[in-house]
Design a protein around this motif. Structure first.
Motif, PDB file in Angstrom:
ATOM      1  N   ALA A 530     -10.398 -16.727  -1.857  1.00 47.11           N
ATOM      2  CA  ALA A 530     -11.656 -16.403  -2.531  1.00 47.11           C
ATOM      3  C   ALA A 530     -12.806 -17.243  -1.986  1.00 47.11           C
ATOM      4  O   ALA A 530     -13.913 -16.747  -1.769  1.00 47.11           O
ATOM      5  CB  ALA A 530     -11.510 -16.607  -4.040  1.00 47.11           C
ATOM      6  N   LEU A 531     -12.561 -18.528  -1.743  1.00 49.40           N
ATOM      7  CA  LEU A 531     -13.619 -19.395  -1.193  1.00 49.40           C
ATOM      8  C   LEU A 531     -14.000 -18.956   0.211  1.00 49.40           C
ATOM      9  O   LEU A 531     -15.180 -18.935   0.576  1.00 49.40           O
ATOM     10  CB  LEU A 531     -13.148 -20.853  -1.179  1.00 49.40           C
ATOM     11  CG  LEU A 531     -12.818 -21.501  -2.532  1.00 49.40           C
ATOM     12  CD1 LEU A 531     -12.359 -22.933  -2.328  1.00 49.40           C
ATOM     13  CD2 LEU A 531     -14.018 -21.456  -3.466  1.00 49.40           C
ATOM     14  N   ALA A 532     -13.006 -18.611   1.024  1.00 52.68           N
ATOM     15  CA  ALA A 532     -13.286 -18.222   2.403  1.00 52.68           C
ATOM     16  C   ALA A 532     -14.058 -16.913   2.477  1.00 52.68           C
ATOM     17  O   ALA A 532     -14.786 -16.675   3.453  1.00 52.68           O
ATOM     18  CB  ALA A 532     -11.970 -18.102   3.175  1.00 52.68           C
ATOM     19  N   ALA A 533     -13.922 -16.069   1.451  1.00 51.37           N
ATOM     20  CA  ALA A 533     -14.607 -14.776   1.462  1.00 51.37           C
ATOM     21  C   ALA A 533     -16.086 -14.894   1.112  1.00 51.37           C
ATOM     22  O   ALA A 533     -16.846 -13.941   1.303  1.00 51.37           O
ATOM     23  CB  ALA A 533     -13.920 -13.820   0.483  1.00 51.37           C
ATOM     24  N   ARG A 534     -16.511 -16.046   0.621  1.00 49.98           N
ATOM     25  CA  ARG A 534     -17.926 -16.205   0.271  1.00 49.98           C
ATOM     26  C   ARG A 534     -18.797 -16.220   1.526  1.00 49.98           C
ATOM     27  O   ARG A 534     -18.405 -16.778   2.559  1.00 49.98           O
ATOM     28  CB  ARG A 534     -18.137 -17.520  -0.484  1.00 49.98           C
ATOM     29  CG  ARG A 534     -17.617 -17.516  -1.898  1.00 49.98           C
ATOM     30  CD  ARG A 534     -17.762 -18.894  -2.506  1.00 49.98           C
ATOM     31  NE  ARG A 534     -17.431 -18.893  -3.919  1.00 49.98           N
ATOM     32  CZ  ARG A 534     -17.253 -19.999  -4.643  1.00 49.98           C
ATOM     33  NH1 ARG A 534     -17.384 -21.184  -4.066  1.00 49.98           N
ATOM     34  NH2 ARG A 534     -16.959 -19.906  -5.910  1.00 49.98           N
ATOM     35  N   GLU A 535     -19.968 -15.661   1.390  1.00 52.92           N
ATOM     36  CA  GLU A 535     -20.910 -15.675   2.512  1.00 52.92           C
ATOM     37  C   GLU A 535     -21.449 -17.085   2.711  1.00 52.92           C
ATOM     38  O   GLU A 535     -21.845 -17.765   1.759  1.00 52.92           O
ATOM     39  CB  GLU A 535     -22.066 -14.712   2.229  1.00 52.92           C
ATOM     40  CG  GLU A 535     -23.051 -14.587   3.368  1.00 52.92           C
ATOM     41  CD  GLU A 535     -24.157 -13.581   3.072  1.00 52.92           C
ATOM     42  OE1 GLU A 535     -25.100 -13.487   3.875  1.00 52.92           O
ATOM     43  OE2 GLU A 535     -24.060 -12.901   2.019  1.00 52.92           O
ATOM     44  N   ARG A 536     -21.467 -17.538   3.940  1.00 57.89           N
ATOM     45  CA  ARG A 536     -21.968 -18.880   4.235  1.00 57.89           C
ATOM     46  C   ARG A 536     -23.490 -18.894   4.254  1.00 57.89           C
ATOM     47  O   ARG A 536     -24.136 -17.904   4.599  1.00 57.89           O
ATOM     48  CB  ARG A 536     -21.401 -19.380   5.563  1.00 57.89           C
ATOM     49  CG  ARG A 536     -19.869 -19.368   5.604  1.00 57.89           C
ATOM     50  CD  ARG A 536     -19.327 -20.371   6.569  1.00 57.89           C
ATOM     51  NE  ARG A 536     -19.565 -21.734   6.134  1.00 57.89           N
ATOM     52  CZ  ARG A 536     -19.151 -22.815   6.811  1.00 57.89           C
ATOM     53  NH1 ARG A 536     -18.501 -22.662   7.965  1.00 57.89           N
ATOM     54  NH2 ARG A 536     -19.390 -24.028   6.366  1.00 57.89           N
ATOM     55  N   VAL A 537     -24.049 -20.049   3.866  1.00 58.45           N
ATOM     56  CA  VAL A 537     -25.495 -20.173   3.715  1.00 58.45           C
ATOM     57  C   VAL A 537     -26.006 -21.224   4.687  1.00 58.45           C
ATOM     58  O   VAL A 537     -25.452 -22.330   4.768  1.00 58.45           O
ATOM     59  CB  VAL A 537     -25.860 -20.578   2.271  1.00 58.45           C
ATOM     60  CG1 VAL A 537     -27.372 -20.751   2.130  1.00 58.45           C
ATOM     61  CG2 VAL A 537     -25.341 -19.545   1.277  1.00 58.45           C
ATOM     62  N   ALA A 538     -27.049 -20.896   5.440  1.00 57.35           N
ATOM     63  CA  ALA A 538     -27.669 -21.879   6.322  1.00 57.35           C
ATOM     64  C   ALA A 538     -28.313 -22.980   5.489  1.00 57.35           C
ATOM     65  O   ALA A 538     -28.911 -22.720   4.447  1.00 57.35           O
ATOM     66  CB  ALA A 538     -28.721 -21.204   7.200  1.00 57.35           C
ATOM     67  N   ALA A 539     -28.166 -24.228   5.938  1.00 58.28           N
ATOM     68  CA  ALA A 539     -28.624 -25.365   5.150  1.00 58.28           C
ATOM     69  C   ALA A 539     -29.832 -26.035   5.778  1.00 58.28           C
ATOM     70  O   ALA A 539     -29.983 -26.056   7.001  1.00 58.28           O
ATOM     71  CB  ALA A 539     -27.498 -26.380   5.008  1.00 58.28           C
ATOM     72  N   ASN A 540     -30.697 -26.601   4.928  1.00 57.71           N
ATOM     73  CA  ASN A 540     -31.770 -27.471   5.402  1.00 57.71           C
ATOM     74  C   ASN A 540     -31.169 -28.809   5.816  1.00 57.71           C
ATOM     75  O   ASN A 540     -30.121 -29.213   5.311  1.00 57.71           O
ATOM     76  CB  ASN A 540     -32.798 -27.706   4.292  1.00 57.71           C
ATOM     77  CG  ASN A 540     -33.538 -26.442   3.939  1.00 57.71           C
ATOM     78  OD1 ASN A 540     -33.876 -25.649   4.810  1.00 57.71           O
ATOM     79  ND2 ASN A 540     -33.773 -26.232   2.652  1.00 57.71           N
ATOM     80  N   ALA A 541     -31.835 -29.510   6.725  1.00 56.05           N
ATOM     81  CA  ALA A 541     -31.319 -30.797   7.203  1.00 56.05           C
ATOM     82  C   ALA A 541     -31.663 -31.893   6.211  1.00 56.05           C
ATOM     83  O   ALA A 541     -32.448 -32.799   6.484  1.00 56.05           O
ATOM     84  CB  ALA A 541     -31.883 -31.126   8.580  1.00 56.05           C
ATOM     85  N   SER A 542     -31.108 -31.802   5.014  1.00 59.57           N
ATOM     86  CA  SER A 542     -31.315 -32.830   3.996  1.00 59.57           C
ATOM     87  C   SER A 542     -30.145 -32.795   3.033  1.00 59.57           C
ATOM     88  O   SER A 542     -29.427 -31.799   2.926  1.00 59.57           O
ATOM     89  CB  SER A 542     -32.630 -32.602   3.240  1.00 59.57           C
ATOM     90  OG  SER A 542     -32.586 -31.360   2.557  1.00 59.57           O
ATOM     91  N   ILE A 543     -29.974 -33.910   2.342  1.00 61.01           N
ATOM     92  CA  ILE A 543     -28.906 -34.044   1.359  1.00 61.01           C
ATOM     93  C   ILE A 543     -29.554 -34.317   0.009  1.00 61.01           C
ATOM     94  O   ILE A 543     -30.406 -35.211  -0.113  1.00 61.01           O
ATOM     95  CB  ILE A 543     -27.951 -35.190   1.741  1.00 61.01           C
ATOM     96  CG1 ILE A 543     -27.269 -34.873   3.076  1.00 61.01           C
ATOM     97  CG2 ILE A 543     -26.918 -35.437   0.654  1.00 61.01           C
ATOM     98  CD1 ILE A 543     -26.546 -36.051   3.692  1.00 61.01           C
ATOM     99  N   ALA A 544     -29.197 -33.542  -0.995  1.00 56.92           N
ATOM    100  CA  ALA A 544     -29.727 -33.755  -2.338  1.00 56.92           C
ATOM    101  C   ALA A 544     -28.884 -34.805  -3.047  1.00 56.92           C
ATOM    102  O   ALA A 544     -27.653 -34.761  -3.013  1.00 56.92           O
ATOM    103  CB  ALA A 544     -29.718 -32.448  -3.125  1.00 56.92           C
TER     104      ALA A 544
END
Length: 790
Positions: A530-544
Motif C-alpha cells: 500500500a505504501l509503495a503504491a502511493r504517488e511520490r511527491v517532489a520535495a522542497n530542499a528544506s526540512i520542517a
C-alpha cells in the motif's frame, strides 16, 4: 427488541432470557466464568449484542426508578459497547457509572445488586484494558475485584480468579498464572465451591502448569497427572473438550502419539455432542481439534494422502479464522490477528502442512497464506492494502542488493522466510515459548546497559551474552548464509516477535548486523504494498522542524516530572554537522499548529518533544507539544494520523515506537503506524530512551548522509552508526547507536528535490534545530537520570 422478548421484562425474565442467549452471544453471563477464550470478541454475532443493547435500553425506560438495577443495565450497555468495538465509549460509560455508584453506595452498601454492579464495573474495565493492551492498568484492579468477589460469594470469587488468568494470559505470564491457581486452590474460599467449580480451577491449574513445562524442559512433569485428575471430575462439555485437547498437546510434546491419539478421539466424541448449524464456522474447539490432529499426523510421519486431507481441513479452519477477523471492526488501539492461542496455532499449522506437502512449491504457497493473514491487520485494513504476490513483493519491496526476512512465530515451530530477487526459502526457528523469555531479557539488558552508560562492566557483559543468544535463535547458520549475499535487509513481522533491535545482533567475528548492512523494518507485506503504491511527491530542499522546547512548563499536570529543556552553542554545532539543507522551524510548537500545518512538500518532517507514555486507550505513547485552545498538547497516535506529512518523518523522543503489544498485528496503535497512515513512507524513531548529546550528533549525521548522497533512510542510518562508532567513548554504551530504526519503506532513495529560494534558506538557517531535536534528546537524558535515581 426481538419479538420473543417481552416489551416490559422483569429483572428475573431478563436474566432468564440472557442466560438462554449465552451461546449465541459467545460470552458468559458473568465475565470470565466459562473459559479464557470466551473473552474473544465475537463480531459475527453483533446482532445478538444489538438485541441485548435494545433490551437494556428498554429496561432503563420501563424501570427508571429501580436504582440498583438501573446501574446494572448501564454495565450491560458498556459490555455491548466493548463487544462491538467501541472500547473508549465503554470506558467512558464505566467512568460515569463509577461516579454514580460512589454517590449511591453510602445509603445502599449492603444492597446485593449494587455490590454486584460494582464488581462487574471493575471486571468489565479489566477486560477492556486487556483488549487495549493496557495490562499494567488492568493488574491493580484484579486485587480489588478479588476482594469484592470474596464478599459476594464463591461464584464471583471464581470469576475473579479467572480474571487474573485473563490478565496473565494476555502477557504470557505463565509463572504468575500457575501461582494464581495454586493460591486459589489453597484459599479457604475453595472449600465452599461446588465440585464443578473446583474442577474448573484445577483444569486451569493443569493448563498453566503444562504451559510452564513446555517452556522449561528441566521442570518435573506434573501437568499430565493433574489433567487425569481433572478428567475424572465433573466437567461441563466445553471444559472436558479443553482438558482432552490440552492433555493431547502435552502428550505430543512428550512423544506419546498413542496417548495423544486416544485423547483426541475422546475429544472428537465430545465435539459430536455439540449441536451446531451445518453451515456454522468451526468453533474454537473444532479448530483446536483440526490443528491437533494435523500435528499428530506430522509426528506420525503420515503419508502424503493423509497429510493432504489434514491440509484441506486446516484450510477450512484458517478460512474461518480470517472470515471472523474480517468481520471484526478495527479500532484505533489495534487488534491482535495472531495473538490468541488458536489463531497462532492454526496459522503455524497450515504453514507447516504446506511446507511438508508441497515440497519446493511450499514456501511460496505458505507465504501466500501469511500475506492473507497480514492483510487483515489493523493498519493494513485502514490503508485498504492489497495482498501482494511474490512477484509484487520482489518488484516493490525487496531492497536493492538485499532481501526481506519475514518472521512467523509459532507455538511448536516458528519460521522465517527469506525473499530476494532470485530465491524464496523457509527456515525453522525455535517456538515462541523459547523466544519470548529471551526477547524480554534482551529489552531488560538494553535498559541496564543504557543506565550504566559504560561499554564494559556487568551490564555490558549481560547484554553481550543475551544478544549472542538472540542471534543464535533468530539468525541461525542457514539464515546467515543467505544474509552473507545481501547488502540490505528488511525485517517483516516485528510485531509478531516483540521488539528486537536487529542492528545490534552480532555476526561472526563480532561484527554487528547493522554495521555490515542497512536494516529497515516493515509492519507487514500488504502495508508495504500500500505504501509503495502511493504517488511520490517532489520535495522542497528544506526540512520542517516542530519543536516544543519547554512544553512541560506549560503543561505541568501532564508532565510535572519532566525536566526543562535547555539549548546552547554546543547543541547547535552538533545539529548542524554535515548538511547545508535549511530547516524551517516552528519553535514552541502547539498541537493545533502541528495539525493545521501542511508539511507534505518538505524533504522530511521532524517532531521533537518529550515522549509521554499515558494510560489512555487512545494514546499508548504520545509526544508533548504546547496546548492550543482546549487540547492538552499531547500528539496521540489517533491525532498523528491526521497530520499532513511528507515521505520522511523523524520522531526524536523517548519510546516513540512503543505501543500495546499486538502479536501479529501491524503497529496501528503506535505513533509510527499512525504516521504511515497519515501519508509517510518511512519513519525514523526509537523504542527506547535516547541520550541527549549523542542523539543530536547521530541525527545530524543521518540528515547529512540522506541529503548529500540522496541515499535511502536505511543506508543513511548505517552511515550515521559508522560515525557514532568513530566518536565512541566509555561514557555511553555503544548499543545507543543501534536504537534508531527506519520503519516503512526504508530502502527507497530520497524523493526528487526542488531547491528552495536562497532567501528562504537564509531566513531559516539560524533557527533550524536549536529548539527541537535537543528537546527530545534532553527528555531522553532526563528519563535515564530519573530511572537511575529510582
Amino acid at each position: 427488541m426481538p419479538e420473543r422478548w417481552p416489551e416490559t421484562p422483569t429483572f428475573a425474565e431478563y436474566l432468564r432470557l440472557l442466560h438462554d442467549r449465552r451461546e449465541e452471544l459467545g460470552y458468559p453471563l458473568a465475565p470470565y466464568s466459562d473459559s479464557e477464550w470466551q473473552r474473544s470478541v465475537r463480531f459475527e454475532r453483533r446482532g445478538a449484542f444489538d438485541d441485548l443493547r435494545a433490551m437494556a435500553e428498554t429496561l432503563l425506560d420501563v424501570y427508571p426508578d429501580d436504582e440498583p438495577h438501573r446501574l446494572f443495565w448501564h454495565v450491560l450497555l458498556a459490555f455491548c459497547d466493548s463487544r462491538t468495538g467501541q472500547l473508549e465509549k465503554g470506558l467512558t460509560r464505566l467512568d460515569e457509572l463509577e461516579r454514580e455508584i460512589d454517590r449511591y453506595l453510602p445509603a445502599h452498601a449492603q444492597h446485593l445488586a449494587t455490590r454486584e454492579t460494582q464488581f462487574l464495573v471493575d471486571a468489565e474495565r479489566i477486560l477492556i484494558f486487556i483488549e487495549l493492551g493496557l495490562h499494567e492498568e488492568a493488574t491493580p484492579l484484579i486485587a480489588k475485584t478479588r476482594e469484592r468477589a470474596t464478599a459476594l460469594g464463591p461464584g464471583q470469587w471464581t470469576d475473579a480468579v479467572l480474571a487474573e488468568m485473563v490478565v496473565a494470559l494476555a502477557v504470557d505470564a505463565f509463572a504468575r498464572l500457575e501461582r494464581t491457581y495454586e493460591e486459589a486452590c489453597s484459599d479457604p474460599m475453595y472449600a465452599r465451591l461446588t465440585d464443578e467449580q473446583k474442577a474448573r480451577l484445577l483444569l486451569r491449574l493443569a493448563m498453566s502448569r503444562g504451559e510452564r513445562e513446555r517452556r522449561d524442559s528441566d521442570r518435573p512433569r506434573t501437568a499430565l497427572p493433574l489433567f487425569e485428575e481433572v478428567l475424572a471430575s465433573p466437567l461441563d462439555l466445553r471444559d472436558r473438550l479443553l482438558a482432552e485437547q490440552r492433555a493431547a498437546e502435552l502428550m505430543m510434546d512428550a512423544g506419546d502419539s498413542g496417548g495423544a491419539s486416544a485423547a483426541l478421539e475422546r475429544a472428537k466424541s465430545a465435539l459430536a455432542q455439540r449441536r451446531r448449524a451445518p453451515d456454522a464456522h468451526p468453533s474454537r474447539y473444532e479448530v483446536d481439534q483440526i490443528v491437533s490432529e494435523a500435528r499428530l499426523a506430522l509426528l506420525r510421519r503420515a503419508g502424503q494422502q493423509e497429510l493432504e486431507a489434514h491440509l484441506a481441513q486446516a484450510h477450512v479452519a484458517f478460512d474461518a479464522l480470517l472470515d471472523r477477523w474480517r468481520a471484526t471492526e478495527a479500532t484505533e488501539a489495534g487488534l491482535a490477528i495472531l495473538h490468541m492461542r488458536d489463531r497462532l496455532r492454526v496459522t503455524e499449522s497450515i504453514v507447516e502442512l504446506i511446507l511438508t506437502v508441497h515440497g519446493e512449491e511450499g514456501p511460496e504457497r505458505a507465504l501466500t497464506e501469511i500475506v492473507r493473514a497480514q492483510q487483515l491487520g489493523s493498519l493494513a485494513r485502514e490503508l485498504d492494502a492489497p495482498a501482494p504476490t511474490l512477484a509484487d513483493i520482489r518488484t516493490t519491496l525487496v531492497p536493492p542488493d538485499g532481501g526481506l526476512l519475514v518472521f512467523l512465530p509459532g507455538a511448536v515451530h516458528s519460521y522465517v522466510f527469506s525473499i530476494d530477487a532470485n530465491d524464496l526459502s523457509a527456515f525453522e526457528l525455535p517456538p515462541i515459548y523459547r523466544l519470548d523469555p529471551l526477547l524480554r531479557k534482551l529489552i531488560g539488558t538494553i535498559d541496564e546497559a543504557l543506565l550504566a552508560r559504560r561499554s564494559s562492566g556487568p551490564a555490558a557483559d549481560a547484554l553481550e551474552r543475551t544478544t549472542r543468544d538472540v542471534a543464535a535463535d533468530l539468525l541461525p547458520p542457514a539464515v546467515r548464509a543467505v544474509l552473507a549475499g545481501w547488502d540490505e535487509v528488511g525485517i517483516v513481522g516485528i510485531d509478531s516477535l516483540g521488539y528486537v533491535p536487529f542492528e545490534y545482533l552480532p555476526l561472526e567475528g563480532g561484527e554487528r548486523l547493522g554495521d555490515r548492512m542497512a536494516v529497515g523494518y516493515l509492519p507487514s507485506l500488504p502495508v508495504g504494498a500500500a505504501l509503495a503504491a502511493r504517488e511520490r511527491v517532489a520535495a522542497n530542499a528544506s526540512i520542517a522542524l516542530l519543536a516544543a522546547p519547554d512544553a512541560p512548563e506549560a503543561t505541568a499536570t501532564l508532565a510535572d516530572e519532566l525536566a526543562p529543556l535547555r539549548f546552547g552553542d554546543a547543541e547547535r554545532a552538533r545539529l548542524g554537522r554535515g548538511t547545508s539543507v535549511p530547516f524551517e522551524v516552528v519553535g514552541r510548537a502547539t498541537l493545533g499548529g502541528a495539525l493545521a500545518g501542511d508539511w507534505r512538500e518538505h524533504i522530511a518532517l521532524q517532531l521533537l518533544g518529550h515522549g509521554l507514555p499515558t494510560a489512555r486507550p487512545d494514546r499508548p505513547q504520545g509526544l508533548l507539544f504546547f496546548p492550543s485552545g482546549e487540547d492538552d498538547g499531547v500528539l496521540t497516535p489517533a491525532l498523528a494520523a491526521q497530520l499532513r506529512v511528507p515521505e520522511r518523518v523523524v520522531l526524536t523522543a523517548c519510546g516513540a515506537w512503543r505501543g500495546p503489544r499486538r502479536r501479529g498485528d501491524d503497529g496501528r496503535a503506535h505513533l509510527g503506524g499512525s504516521l504511515l497512515l497519515a501519508g509517510a513512507r518511512t519513519i525514523v524513531l526509537s523504542q527506547t530512551a535516547v541520550d541527549y548529546q549523542e542523539s543530536l550528533a547521530f541525527t545530524g549525521d543521518w540528515y547529512a548522509s540522506l541529503t548529500r548522497d540522496a541515499t535511502s533512510p536505511a543506508r543513511a542510518l548505517r552511515d550515521a552508526r559508522s560515525k557514532a562508532r568513530e566518536r565512541a567513548s566509555d561514557d555511553l554504551h555503544p548499543v545507543h547507536a543501534y536504537l534508531f530504526h527506519a520503519v516503512g519503506l526504508p530502502s527507497e532513495a530520497s524523493p526528487p528535490v526542488e531547491f528552495a529560494s536562497p532567501g528562504s534558506a537564509q531566513r531559516t538557517w539560524m533557527t533550524w534545530t536549536v529548539a527541537g531535536l535537543a528537546g527530545a534528546a534532553c527528555a531522553a537524558s532526563f528519563a535515564l537520570r530519573r530511572r537511575r535515581a529510582a
